[in-house]
Design an enzyme around this catalytic site. Structure first.
Site, PDB file in Angstrom:
ATOM      1  N   GLY A  13      22.474   1.403 -26.929  1.00  0.00           N
ATOM      2  CA  GLY A  13      23.879   1.113 -26.661  1.00  0.00           C
ATOM      3  C   GLY A  13      24.089  -0.020 -25.674  1.00  0.00           C
ATOM      4  N   ILE A  14      25.078   0.159 -24.804  1.00  0.00           N
ATOM      5  CA  ILE A  14      25.447  -0.873 -23.841  1.00  0.00           C
ATOM      6  C   ILE A  14      24.302  -1.153 -22.878  1.00  0.00           C
ATOM      7  CG2 ILE A  14      27.044  -1.445 -21.979  1.00  0.00           C
ATOM      8  CD1 ILE A  14      29.154   0.237 -23.450  1.00  0.00           C
ATOM      9  N   TYR A 162      35.035  13.412 -16.684  1.00  0.00           N
ATOM     10  CA  TYR A 162      34.283  12.168 -16.768  1.00  0.00           C
ATOM     11  C   TYR A 162      35.006  11.066 -15.984  1.00  0.00           C
ATOM     12  CZ  TYR A 162      32.495   7.881 -18.997  1.00  0.00           C
ATOM     13  OH  TYR A 162      31.977   6.632 -19.246  1.00  0.00           O
TER      14      TYR A 162
END
Length: 293
Positions: A13-14, A162
């Protein structure tokens, strides 16, 4: 010696795209993750664009503060550090608890990067001028802004918790920037915006991650969010790469680099003195720099 960089959660991913970007800038990149097979594949992809030292993978479970301490000791023994990117992040549909007995959202998204950063400050000073980049999130706008305890009052809702953990980390990041001003270490937060990742196509599909008042609207909100975050991780990684390497930021610190890879105003709640004080108190209480076990 090649200048060194560390990217947590850098095997996909990132995080992986951030690691590739740093390697292309000449940094010898170490990526941290749990899965050795994913780590090997990541090292191969990073190596394909590297212009400096050889990339490598180190295994660690960043939900475990013991693993974070062991990781920091290993990285510290290897010498000066030029860049630390705390990319690790996780959202859970249901409440989870770490091996340390801490609610997992707060532990992974704030306590883990807090502890790793604090334990590597000497190596970052030795590698100076150096940079710390903590990955943030627009979810902080949905956060419950109370930090009297690790867990806020009320029911568990993954998206809000989160955002709260990311808000805690942003408050710490901006405070750290002031603490280290003039030390040779500059500190940035990076908001990647969104991308098509496991989180957006997994946990965020569950309406129970938001409070009951929002659940009827959540499918519409989620679809709108997914349309706006459908871009590749390579685009979302730009904010972290710029924060870690761009020469225009030399000598600057305490900035939030937004999804367009430009400095943007930080969420005002992140500078609230009570928030900062409470976050630092919780951090020192639950992730002491010396392992007291």
């Amino acid at each position: 010696m090649e200048p060194r960089a560390v990217v947590t959660a850098g095997t996909g991913g990132i995080g992986l795209e951030t690691a590739r970007g740093l390697a292309a800038c000449g940094l010898a990149v170490t990526v941290v993750g749990r899965d050795t097979e994913r780590g090997a594949r990541a090292v191969e992809r990073i190596g394909a664009v590297a212009t400096g030292g050889e990339p490598r993978f180190v295994a660690a479970d960043l939900a475990s503060l013991g693993d974070v301490r062991a990781l920091a000791a290993q990285l510290a023994a290897e010498g000066p550090l030029k860049v630390l990117v705390n990319n690790v992040g996780a959202m859970f549909a249901d409440r989870q608890q770490t091996v340390d007995g801490i609610e997992a959202t707060f532990a992974v998204n704030h306590l883990s990067p807090y502890l790793l950063t604090e334990l590597l400050l000497d190596q970052l000073r030795a590698g100076g001028p150096s940079r710390i980049v903590n990955v943030s999130s627009g979810a902080i706008r949905a956060a419950k802004r109370t930090f009297d305890a690790v867990e806020p009052p009320g029911g568990y809702y993954g998206f809000h918790w989160y955002g709260r953990a990311k808000l805690a980390n942003l408050a710490y990041t901006l405070d750290l920037a002031e603490r280290l001003r003039g030390s040779g270490i500059t500190v940035f937060a990076a908001d990647p915006g969104g991308a098509a990742t496991d989180m957006t196509h997994g946990t965020m599909r569950s309406p129970k991650i938001v409070s009951p008042a929002l659940r009827l609207l959540w499918p519409l909100v989620r679809r709108t969010f997914e349309r706006s975050t459908a871009g590749p991780a390579s685009v979302a990684a730009r904010s972290s790469i710029v924060a870690a390497t761009d020469a225009s930021l030399d000598g600057r610190t305490g900035l939030l680099i937004g999804p367009q890879a430009d400095p943007v105003p930080a969420f005002r709640g992140s500078a609230d003195p009570r928030t900062v004080s409470d976050v630092l108190r919780l951090s020192r209480q639950w992730a002491p720099l010396e392992d007291g076990r």
